[in-house]
Design a protein around this motif. Sequence first.
Motif, PDB file in Angstrom:
ATOM      1  N   VAL A  96      -7.805  15.353  43.561  1.00  0.00           N
ATOM      2  CA  VAL A  96      -6.742  16.101  44.227  1.00  0.00           C
ATOM      3  C   VAL A  96      -5.462  15.279  44.157  1.00  0.00           C
ATOM      4  CG1 VAL A  96      -8.126  17.577  45.716  1.00  0.00           C
ATOM      5  CG2 VAL A  96      -7.665  15.242  46.412  1.00  0.00           C
ATOM      6  N   SER A  97      -4.326  15.916  44.455  1.00  0.00           N
ATOM      7  CA  SER A  97      -3.068  15.219  44.179  1.00  0.00           C
ATOM      8  C   SER A  97      -1.916  15.750  45.019  1.00  0.00           C
ATOM      9  CB  SER A  97      -2.699  15.373  42.697  1.00  0.00           C
ATOM     10  OG  SER A  97      -2.363  16.733  42.404  1.00  0.00           O
ATOM     11  N   ILE A  98      -0.902  14.898  45.156  1.00  0.00           N
ATOM     12  CA  ILE A  98       0.448  15.300  45.546  1.00  0.00           C
ATOM     13  C   ILE A  98       1.227  15.386  44.247  1.00  0.00           C
ATOM     14  CG2 ILE A  98       2.545  14.599  46.748  1.00  0.00           C
ATOM     15  CD1 ILE A  98       0.327  15.472  48.628  1.00  0.00           C
ATOM     16  N   ASP A  99       1.699  16.597  43.870  1.00  0.00           N
ATOM     17  CA  ASP A  99       2.215  16.757  42.516  1.00  0.00           C
ATOM     18  C   ASP A  99       3.729  16.647  42.390  1.00  0.00           C
ATOM     19  OD1 ASP A  99       3.427  19.536  42.727  1.00  0.00           O
ATOM     20  OD2 ASP A  99       1.363  20.031  43.190  1.00  0.00           O
ATOM     21  N   ASP A 100       4.456  16.557  43.522  1.00  0.00           N
ATOM     22  CA  ASP A 100       5.901  16.334  43.431  1.00  0.00           C
ATOM     23  C   ASP A 100       6.429  15.902  44.794  1.00  0.00           C
ATOM     24  OD1 ASP A 100       6.176  18.609  45.003  1.00  0.00           O
ATOM     25  OD2 ASP A 100       6.815  19.908  43.381  1.00  0.00           O
ATOM     26  N   ASN A 101       7.752  15.907  44.954  1.00  0.00           N
ATOM     27  CA  ASN A 101       8.359  15.404  46.190  1.00  0.00           C
ATOM     28  C   ASN A 101       8.359  16.423  47.320  1.00  0.00           C
ATOM     29  OD1 ASN A 101      10.151  17.091  44.904  1.00  0.00           O
ATOM     30  ND2 ASN A 101      11.938  15.822  45.214  1.00  0.00           N
ATOM     31  N   SER A 102       7.863  17.621  47.085  1.00  0.00           N
ATOM     32  CA  SER A 102       7.808  18.632  48.155  1.00  0.00           C
ATOM     33  C   SER A 102       6.384  19.040  48.489  1.00  0.00           C
ATOM     34  CB  SER A 102       8.606  19.878  47.747  1.00  0.00           C
ATOM     35  OG  SER A 102       8.021  20.509  46.621  1.00  0.00           O
ATOM     36  N   ASP A 103       5.419  18.536  47.746  1.00  0.00           N
ATOM     37  CA  ASP A 103       4.034  18.941  47.947  1.00  0.00           C
ATOM     38  C   ASP A 103       3.436  18.241  49.161  1.00  0.00           C
ATOM     39  OD1 ASP A 103       1.636  20.205  47.469  1.00  0.00           O
ATOM     40  OD2 ASP A 103       0.931  18.732  46.009  1.00  0.00           O
ATOM     41  N   ASN A 104       2.674  18.960  49.947  1.00  0.00           N
ATOM     42  CA  ASN A 104       1.810  18.369  50.962  1.00  0.00           C
ATOM     43  C   ASN A 104       0.560  19.227  51.046  1.00  0.00           C
ATOM     44  OD1 ASN A 104       2.412  19.706  54.165  1.00  0.00           O
ATOM     45  ND2 ASN A 104       3.454  20.462  52.355  1.00  0.00           N
ATOM     46  N   ASP A 105      -0.566  18.591  51.289  1.00  0.00           N
ATOM     47  CA  ASP A 105      -1.858  19.263  51.185  1.00  0.00           C
ATOM     48  C   ASP A 105      -2.520  19.376  52.554  1.00  0.00           C
ATOM     49  OD1 ASP A 105      -1.457  19.368  48.461  1.00  0.00           O
ATOM     50  OD2 ASP A 105      -2.721  17.627  48.023  1.00  0.00           O
ATOM     51  N   TRP A 106      -2.950  20.587  52.900  1.00  0.00           N
ATOM     52  CA  TRP A 106      -3.644  20.851  54.159  1.00  0.00           C
ATOM     53  C   TRP A 106      -5.109  21.157  53.875  1.00  0.00           C
ATOM     54  CZ3 TRP A 106      -1.727  21.689  59.325  1.00  0.00           C
ATOM     55  CH2 TRP A 106      -0.370  21.415  59.477  1.00  0.00           C
TER      56      TRP A 106
ATOM     57  N   ILE B 157      -5.833  14.336  33.531  1.00  0.00           N
ATOM     58  CA  ILE B 157      -5.937  15.002  34.833  1.00  0.00           C
ATOM     59  C   ILE B 157      -4.607  14.937  35.567  1.00  0.00           C
ATOM     60  CG2 ILE B 157      -7.073  14.930  37.081  1.00  0.00           C
ATOM     61  CD1 ILE B 157      -9.565  13.860  35.615  1.00  0.00           C
ATOM     62  N   GLN B 158      -3.924  13.777  35.489  1.00  0.00           N
ATOM     63  CA  GLN B 158      -2.606  13.669  36.117  1.00  0.00           C
ATOM     64  C   GLN B 158      -1.633  14.678  35.516  1.00  0.00           C
ATOM     65  OE1 GLN B 158      -1.764   9.158  37.354  1.00  0.00           O
ATOM     66  NE2 GLN B 158      -2.310   9.375  35.215  1.00  0.00           N
ATOM     67  N   ALA B 159      -1.628  14.792  34.194  1.00  0.00           N
ATOM     68  CA  ALA B 159      -0.706  15.719  33.538  1.00  0.00           C
ATOM     69  C   ALA B 159      -0.994  17.152  33.957  1.00  0.00           C
ATOM     70  CB  ALA B 159      -0.817  15.562  32.024  1.00  0.00           C
ATOM     71  N   ALA B 160      -2.280  17.528  33.998  1.00  0.00           N
ATOM     72  CA  ALA B 160      -2.632  18.890  34.403  1.00  0.00           C
ATOM     73  C   ALA B 160      -2.234  19.162  35.850  1.00  0.00           C
ATOM     74  CB  ALA B 160      -4.138  19.111  34.216  1.00  0.00           C
ATOM     75  N   ASN B 161      -2.404  18.168  36.721  1.00  0.00           N
ATOM     76  CA  ASN B 161      -2.002  18.325  38.129  1.00  0.00           C
ATOM     77  C   ASN B 161      -0.499  18.412  38.271  1.00  0.00           C
ATOM     78  OD1 ASN B 161      -4.231  17.488  40.637  1.00  0.00           O
ATOM     79  ND2 ASN B 161      -4.893  17.517  38.508  1.00  0.00           N
ATOM     80  N   ARG B 162       0.225  17.648  37.468  1.00  0.00           N
ATOM     81  CA  ARG B 162       1.688  17.723  37.519  1.00  0.00           C
ATOM     82  C   ARG B 162       2.170  19.131  37.194  1.00  0.00           C
ATOM     83  NH1 ARG B 162       6.532  16.412  39.631  1.00  0.00           N
ATOM     84  NH2 ARG B 162       8.163  16.184  38.065  1.00  0.00           N
ATOM     85  N   PHE B 163       1.569  19.753  36.197  1.00  0.00           N
ATOM     86  CA  PHE B 163       1.971  21.102  35.800  1.00  0.00           C
ATOM     87  C   PHE B 163       1.477  22.169  36.772  1.00  0.00           C
ATOM     88  CE2 PHE B 163       2.874  20.993  30.943  1.00  0.00           C
ATOM     89  CZ  PHE B 163       4.224  20.877  31.198  1.00  0.00           C
ATOM     90  N   TYR B 164       0.181  22.070  37.202  1.00  0.00           N
ATOM     91  CA  TYR B 164      -0.461  23.195  37.880  1.00  0.00           C
ATOM     92  C   TYR B 164      -1.015  22.860  39.266  1.00  0.00           C
ATOM     93  CZ  TYR B 164      -0.190  24.960  33.117  1.00  0.00           C
ATOM     94  OH  TYR B 164       0.266  25.357  31.885  1.00  0.00           O
ATOM     95  N   GLY B 165      -0.752  21.648  39.789  1.00  0.00           N
ATOM     96  CA  GLY B 165      -1.324  21.264  41.060  1.00  0.00           C
ATOM     97  C   GLY B 165      -2.813  20.988  40.931  1.00  0.00           C
ATOM     98  N   ASP B 166      -3.471  20.751  42.077  1.00  0.00           N
ATOM     99  CA  ASP B 166      -4.909  20.504  42.043  1.00  0.00           C
ATOM    100  C   ASP B 166      -5.668  21.792  42.363  1.00  0.00           C
ATOM    101  OD1 ASP B 166      -5.222  20.769  44.922  1.00  0.00           O
ATOM    102  OD2 ASP B 166      -4.342  18.779  45.103  1.00  0.00           O
ATOM    103  N   ARG B 167      -6.995  21.707  42.407  1.00  0.00           N
ATOM    104  CA  ARG B 167      -7.832  22.902  42.511  1.00  0.00           C
ATOM    105  C   ARG B 167      -7.718  23.604  43.854  1.00  0.00           C
ATOM    106  NH1 ARG B 167     -11.196  18.535  43.267  1.00  0.00           N
ATOM    107  NH2 ARG B 167     -12.796  18.630  44.907  1.00  0.00           N
ATOM    108  N   PHE B 168      -7.101  22.967  44.850  1.00  0.00           N
ATOM    109  CA  PHE B 168      -6.963  23.591  46.164  1.00  0.00           C
ATOM    110  C   PHE B 168      -5.600  24.255  46.365  1.00  0.00           C
ATOM    111  CE2 PHE B 168     -10.184  20.224  47.195  1.00  0.00           C
ATOM    112  CZ  PHE B 168     -11.218  21.096  47.521  1.00  0.00           C
ATOM    113  N   GLU B 169      -4.694  24.146  45.376  1.00  0.00           N
ATOM    114  CA  GLU B 169      -3.384  24.780  45.537  1.00  0.00           C
ATOM    115  C   GLU B 169      -3.542  26.299  45.662  1.00  0.00           C
ATOM    116  OE1 GLU B 169      -0.670  23.261  46.008  1.00  0.00           O
ATOM    117  OE2 GLU B 169      -1.092  21.235  45.301  1.00  0.00           O
ATOM    118  N   ASP B 170      -2.674  26.973  46.425  1.00  0.00           N
ATOM    119  CA  ASP B 170      -1.593  26.499  47.276  1.00  0.00           C
ATOM    120  C   ASP B 170      -2.148  26.229  48.677  1.00  0.00           C
ATOM    121  OD1 ASP B 170       0.643  26.510  45.628  1.00  0.00           O
ATOM    122  OD2 ASP B 170       1.167  28.591  46.063  1.00  0.00           O
TER     123      ASP B 170
END
Length: 871
Positions: A334-344, A298-311
């Motif tokens: 759900v996840s923060i997938d890099d150093n620029s991601d933030n989730d609303w 799940i971590q690997a998939a989120n790293r590549f494609y974000g979580d189900r709520f992206e963008d």
Amino acid sequence: MKLPTLRRFASWLVPCLAVAGLTLTQLTDETTPTDAETASADPYAKVAHVISEKDFKRLPKRLQKILVNLADAGSPPIASCFTGIMPDEFTAAFNALIENGTEDFQLGQRWTNTAYSGGGLGQGDPTVLSYSFVDDGVNIPNAGFGSGPSDLQATLNGIFGSTAAWQQRFHDVFDRWEEVSGLTFIFEPNDDGAPLHNSSGQPGVRGDLRIAGKSLDGQSGSNVLAYNYFPNNGDMVIDTDNVNFWSSSSNNYLALRNVISHEHGHGMGLAHVCPANQTKLMEPFISTAYDGPQLDDIQAANRFYGDRFEDNNNQGQAADLGTFGPGNYQIDDVSIDDNSDNDWYAFTVPGFNTASVTVTPVGATYLNGPQNGDGSCSSGTNYNALNVHNLGIELRDQNGTTIIASSNSAGAGSAETIPSEDLVNGPGTYYVRVFGDSTNNIQLYRLNFSIGTFTPPGFAIEFPNGTPSEVSPETVTLVDVSTAIFGSSPDPSSGQLFVSIDGGAFQSSPLAHLGGNDYQAALPAAPCAAEVEWYVTLDTQGGGPTVFGPLTAPGLSNSADAIAGLSTVFSDNFQTNQGWTVSGNAGDGQWDRGTPVGGGDRGDPPVDSDGSGACYLTDNVDGNSDVDGGQTILTSPSINLSGFPSAFVTFDFWHDNDFGASPNEDPFLIEINTGSGWSLFESYNANNDQWNSRTLEITGAPSSFQIRFTSQDIGDGSVVESGVDNVVVLGCADAPQLDPSCAGGNVGGSGENIFLVGGSDGGAARRVQANTLQAIELAMLQPSGAGGPVPAALFFQVGAVGPADLLTVPGIGTFCIGSGLTTLGPLVAGVSAPFNILTAGLDTQLEFTMQGVVADGGGISVTNAVTLIVQ
């Protein structure tokens, strides 16, 4: 004859050899050698570089053929799954032929172009993948197992009894991957039979992922279960020989589903992960000890494609969680997938509710490593997935900008909680923002909400004309205040204004009651560029609670910057050349001024930021326009700041560096030079494919300054595209100041500021601002040392007062007068200090200075002066 060494596994293991992270080229040879061709050529010669002749000849003929066919196929980027036991020599040769390679999380390459999402996709981007099943008879090219027609549908129809029954297992697998990642899957019922493995998806024609099946090598003993290509392909081929394996209905066909899920893991770009301890779907050996993707997967998939709520990276794209009545709610995977991601996230409450929000990092410490080149599993190293990011959380009001409360103090690996907060604006939609730190990696988390209720106060404080976000420097700003009565009434005499300037302690002053439900707050004069935070309070009549305006104060107050009416010193939207220079050693992609022509298909801005048409870009051409082999530097002309002790520089910029040979490795540099050399303002590398705005403050009264922007490609050839537009410089001029003798007065020789206009002495500039037709409050305080009220008078004159406009009266003091204007005439006479007078508003714009005279035991003295600016 000595038997070859065999690697044996428990009955639940299904060995899978895979490759990830390769450059995705199509097969160059899609034919299977005929028996005559094989007989006429030495088959061993094709694989001599990966296996000894002795070991090759000891392999069963079918395994020899797989290696030879694989060599003929040109080392395709596939992942193959095997059942049973395999000779060491075979697995080593197989891996050598497909050149196994991995990266962090054992990632390969993600999809960059799909039928529904288009091109230009990069790390963390949500992606839509379509999938289809090829018709029986469609040719499957050689991938080391020979070519031949697909018979997937006939085989699985024979096992399951209907097409819908076996296709549902595939749908279930894709649905699960969709639940735990930013991937969306669309079943494409059509497939036109185009050549497999090199035909991209088209809506209504064929899927991005195409699923087929054929006889690969039989089903007895050690044999192939399936193989899968890597993005941008992802096609899957099932071995239709393995009827008994696919027929196992245990746990809703778990063995079948885990193979499909594992193979599609490769189809989304994931490589094998070691060690093989039955904890990760992408281990080289399929296990039925779990169902589908696990933590690492799940971590690997989120790293590549974000979580189900992206963008959901801003308020406008906030993920809508629906209406929350009183109760508890939880959001998982759900996840923060890099150093620029933030989730609303947005949630709606039906009444006057409270909200408590907790963000909890999800993870564990486990062994993680790549598969070895010989097919065996590495022991891995400890990886702590719990503390990758130091998470923070904000609860925001209905406008999306006001932060009701925040939490970011617990440290990496620990939960952050916002205790119960009143959602004081009542029914409506509120927001939660989750953010990480500068770590460029993935952090899974869980979000919990606890919703309660509260009883609102009997009246509310409102600001009928709004609250200013900007105020004029060095002047008093009047703000209208009113009350809305629900059940109880405020005490009109209790109103207080609390003000903090640039983070200082809050200072209180009376709130002017204009009658009825109307009040007025006088924000004091503040220095240029200062931040003014403020709120007001009123007590409930008869001893009830104190009500705050805004209700979230004092924790969250109103805020304004003293920057209104600043002078435009410099403005450039790049329609003409105003003296910018381009330098640097980049071999290509130097800064170029013009209208964007590239169309945005390589990370370049498709349009300028301000709509004027032109901007600066890194090589304004259509196609290969990125920066290559060094730096390109755009430097402003010298901008004159004479007469402006401080200034603000606002500008827009674009930077994209998220694909190519070394993505995210070449930051965009913004630097400033005020005469002491260049200093870094920001190193930007968020890569969000949009124009970004920044404001830079210049202090210290420099006579001039320059700003420069550097775009660079100094790594292994990433695609770097940048832009700059709409550069504006606003100057903070020195505010007009009264002469020190006027400003301080000479009451008792101590220079006391005992005269106030609108509750203010006017600050350093001794200037107060008011609106026409609004009441003006004038106050004379009692001089220090006076035993009681003392005779006083208030004088005024119309006109701006300068440093030389003074009149010294022997025995009294120095008055401020205007040049050739009205003489000192009394505005108020024959009263006693202290006094407080509320005058009527004025019906015209004017400026006049007021100064008081008091008579105490020390004689007659003059107070400080205040200039009132009525607009």
